[in-house]
Motif scaffolding. Structure first.
Motif, PDB file in Angstrom:
ATOM      1  N   LEU A 174       1.896   7.259   0.722  1.00 22.11           N
ATOM      2  CA  LEU A 174       1.995   6.174   0.427  1.00 22.11           C
ATOM      3  C   LEU A 174       0.632   5.532   0.812  1.00 22.11           C
ATOM      4  CD1 LEU A 174       3.910   3.856  -0.510  1.00 22.11           C
ATOM      5  CD2 LEU A 174       5.017   3.528   1.631  1.00 22.11           C
ATOM      6  N   SER A 175       0.014   5.577   1.883  1.00 22.98           N
ATOM      7  CA  SER A 175      -1.063   4.763   2.258  1.00 22.98           C
ATOM      8  C   SER A 175      -2.119   5.177   1.133  1.00 22.98           C
ATOM      9  CB  SER A 175      -1.328   5.246   3.556  1.00 22.98           C
ATOM     10  OG  SER A 175      -0.565   4.798   4.629  1.00 22.98           O
ATOM     11  N   ASP A 176      -2.222   6.298   0.657  1.00 27.11           N
ATOM     12  CA  ASP A 176      -3.075   6.840  -0.395  1.00 27.11           C
ATOM     13  C   ASP A 176      -2.824   5.936  -1.753  1.00 27.11           C
ATOM     14  OD1 ASP A 176      -4.555   8.506   1.360  1.00 27.11           O
ATOM     15  OD2 ASP A 176      -3.526  10.339   0.635  1.00 27.11           O
ATOM     16  N   SER A 177      -1.733   5.815  -1.854  1.00 30.14           N
ATOM     17  CA  SER A 177      -1.294   5.056  -3.282  1.00 30.14           C
ATOM     18  C   SER A 177      -1.610   3.501  -2.925  1.00 30.14           C
ATOM     19  CB  SER A 177       0.370   5.247  -3.452  1.00 30.14           C
ATOM     20  OG  SER A 177       0.623   6.732  -3.571  1.00 30.14           O
ATOM     21  N   LEU A 178      -1.417   3.130  -1.740  1.00 30.83           N
ATOM     22  CA  LEU A 178      -1.654   1.629  -1.582  1.00 30.83           C
ATOM     23  C   LEU A 178      -3.245   1.445  -1.565  1.00 30.83           C
ATOM     24  CD1 LEU A 178       0.883   0.503   1.250  1.00 30.83           C
ATOM     25  CD2 LEU A 178       1.105   0.380  -1.248  1.00 30.83           C
ATOM     26  N   LEU A 179      -3.910   2.322  -1.034  1.00 35.23           N
ATOM     27  CA  LEU A 179      -5.458   2.210  -1.125  1.00 35.23           C
ATOM     28  C   LEU A 179      -6.099   2.210  -2.524  1.00 35.23           C
ATOM     29  CD1 LEU A 179      -7.977   2.057   0.358  1.00 35.23           C
ATOM     30  CD2 LEU A 179      -8.008   4.616   0.785  1.00 35.23           C
ATOM     31  N   LYS A 180      -5.425   3.236  -3.369  1.00 35.36           N
ATOM     32  CA  LYS A 180      -5.701   3.201  -4.615  1.00 35.36           C
ATOM     33  C   LYS A 180      -5.479   2.019  -5.333  1.00 35.36           C
ATOM     34  CE  LYS A 180      -5.306   6.036  -8.946  1.00 35.36           C
ATOM     35  NZ  LYS A 180      -5.272   4.851  -9.778  1.00 35.36           N
ATOM     36  N   LEU A 181      -4.417   1.412  -5.292  1.00 35.13           N
ATOM     37  CA  LEU A 181      -3.963   0.181  -5.819  1.00 35.13           C
ATOM     38  C   LEU A 181      -4.788  -1.019  -5.236  1.00 35.13           C
ATOM     39  CD1 LEU A 181      -1.985  -1.469  -7.410  1.00 35.13           C
ATOM     40  CD2 LEU A 181      -0.463  -1.653  -5.600  1.00 35.13           C
ATOM     41  N   ALA A 182      -5.135  -1.064  -4.000  1.00 35.78           N
ATOM     42  CA  ALA A 182      -6.059  -2.107  -3.518  1.00 35.78           C
ATOM     43  C   ALA A 182      -7.462  -1.941  -4.100  1.00 35.78           C
ATOM     44  CB  ALA A 182      -6.253  -1.883  -1.895  1.00 35.78           C
ATOM     45  N   ARG A 183      -8.117  -0.707  -4.467  1.00 35.77           N
ATOM     46  CA  ARG A 183      -9.309  -0.624  -4.938  1.00 35.77           C
ATOM     47  C   ARG A 183      -9.203  -0.923  -6.531  1.00 35.77           C
ATOM     48  NH1 ARG A 183     -10.980   5.093  -2.110  1.00 35.77           N
ATOM     49  NH2 ARG A 183     -11.552   4.283  -0.111  1.00 35.77           N
ATOM     50  N   ASP A 184      -8.393  -0.641  -7.188  1.00 40.07           N
ATOM     51  CA  ASP A 184      -8.001  -0.947  -8.748  1.00 40.07           C
ATOM     52  C   ASP A 184      -7.897  -2.489  -8.690  1.00 40.07           C
ATOM     53  OD1 ASP A 184      -7.873   1.861  -9.075  1.00 40.07           O
ATOM     54  OD2 ASP A 184      -5.915   2.058  -9.366  1.00 40.07           O
ATOM     55  N   GLN A 185      -7.238  -3.069  -7.780  1.00 38.26           N
ATOM     56  CA  GLN A 185      -7.067  -4.680  -7.785  1.00 38.26           C
ATOM     57  C   GLN A 185      -8.449  -5.259  -7.759  1.00 38.26           C
ATOM     58  OE1 GLN A 185      -3.846  -5.361  -5.344  1.00 38.26           O
ATOM     59  NE2 GLN A 185      -2.286  -5.033  -6.700  1.00 38.26           N
ATOM     60  N   HIS A 186      -9.382  -4.708  -6.627  1.00 43.52           N
ATOM     61  CA  HIS A 186     -10.429  -5.282  -6.341  1.00 43.52           C
ATOM     62  C   HIS A 186     -11.472  -5.036  -7.452  1.00 43.52           C
ATOM     63  CE1 HIS A 186     -13.847  -6.467  -4.004  1.00 43.52           C
ATOM     64  NE2 HIS A 186     -14.497  -5.296  -4.140  1.00 43.52           N
ATOM     65  N   ARG A 187     -11.246  -3.885  -7.982  1.00 46.59           N
ATOM     66  CA  ARG A 187     -12.144  -3.671  -9.231  1.00 46.59           C
ATOM     67  C   ARG A 187     -11.839  -4.717 -10.475  1.00 46.59           C
ATOM     68  NH1 ARG A 187     -12.344   1.810  -7.735  1.00 46.59           N
ATOM     69  NH2 ARG A 187     -10.312   2.302  -9.146  1.00 46.59           N
ATOM     70  N   ALA A 188     -10.595  -4.987 -10.684  1.00 49.99           N
ATOM     71  CA  ALA A 188     -10.124  -5.699 -11.530  1.00 49.99           C
ATOM     72  C   ALA A 188     -10.431  -7.264 -11.097  1.00 49.99           C
ATOM     73  CB  ALA A 188      -8.554  -5.480 -11.683  1.00 49.99           C
ATOM     74  N   GLY A 189     -10.681  -7.553  -9.841  1.00 46.66           N
ATOM     75  CA  GLY A 189     -11.136  -9.236  -9.624  1.00 46.66           C
ATOM     76  C   GLY A 189      -9.679  -9.836  -9.154  1.00 46.66           C
TER      77      GLY A 189
END
Length: 261
Positions: A174-189
């Motif tokens: 679950l932490s890996d999924s949340l980390l991937k989501l946070a990085r995607d949101q950061h790249r999307a601004g």
């Protein structure tokens, strides 16, 4: 001893009712019933208690032998060279045989039956031997129950450690999924860098938790093998903890009412 034995017996029965064992060697897993049997069979404390019981039984038989009849036998053989029959009470002037006879062999065999009619010392010694035998039997039963309780606790700890590893692995996923989501949101601004850092920190903590759970699994596995008397290098597979059925349980208010009354 009887009070301690009763408590451990109740604990043993409670564990067996709570976690019923599977059939022996049904799926290659070590059930709790098998673990308890192995512990009683291989544990050093149970073996020492059994040897003490056999020793007490032997002492009781030895103590009871003082009241039993005894047969005493003796055998003696000797070589007699000359015997004067006159010295044995025969008449001096006997024309039939010579008063001096010999040499000849003398063989003497005797049996005696001895029975003590009243021996208080032997009687109380026998009573003490019987009491020691009963005490040794109770101590053996206590040792078996203590070993069974220790095996059940070690078994449950090993199962709990395995379940903790599964939970830690799920949290890490679950932490890996949340980390991937946070990085995607950061790249999307739509999020800041601090959100990514928090997700990375959470992922690192969950990874550390998983490592600790794996270490605990190794420790509980070694502890279980020591209690069961199994080789430390032999792998042991345990079934998963059964899921508790929460249906039919009282509500919080009902439970509080029962506790108050």
């Amino acid at each position: 001893y009887m009070k301690r034995l009763t408590r451990s017996t109740f604990f043993y029965l409670f564990v067996l009712i709570l976690l019923p064992g599977r059939p022996a060697h049904a799926d290659g897993l070590l059930t709790m019933e098998q673990a308890i049997r192995l512990a009683i069979q291989n544990n050093l404390n149970s073996k020492l208690a059994k040897a003490a019981t056999e020793e007490a039984r032997g002492r009781a038989l030895q103590a009871a032998s003082g009241l039993l009849p005894r047969i005493i036998g003796s055998v003696q053989q000797s070589r007699v060279f000359k015997v004067n029959l006159q010295s044995q009470g025969f008449p001096a002037n006997n024309p039939i045989f010579n008063p001096l006879i010999g040499p000849f062999n003398s063989f003497d065999a005797r049996l005696q039956l001895v029975q003590r009619l009243l021996d208080l010392n032997a009687f109380w010694t026998m009573k003490a031997g019987r009491a020691g035998r009963r005490i040794a039997a109770l101590q053996e039963g206590l040792a078996r129950e203590q070993v069974a309780a220790a095996a059940a606790l070690a078994y449950l700890e090993a199962q709990r450690a395995q379940r903790a590893v599964s939970a830690a692995q799920a949290d890490l996923t679950l932490s890996d999924s949340l980390l991937k989501l946070a990085r995607d949101q950061h790249r999307a601004g739509v999020s800041t860098r601090i959100d990514v850092a928090r997700a990375e920190t959470a992922r690192t903590q969950e990874n550390l938790r998983l490592i600790r759970a794996q270490v605990t699994v190794t420790q509980t596995d070694l502890r279980l093998k020591r209690v069961l008397g199994l080789p430390l290098e032999k792998p042991v597979a345990l079934p998963d903890l059964p899921r508790s059925d929460l249906t039919g349980l009282p509500s919080v208010d009902q439970a509080l009412g029962q506790a108050i009354h």
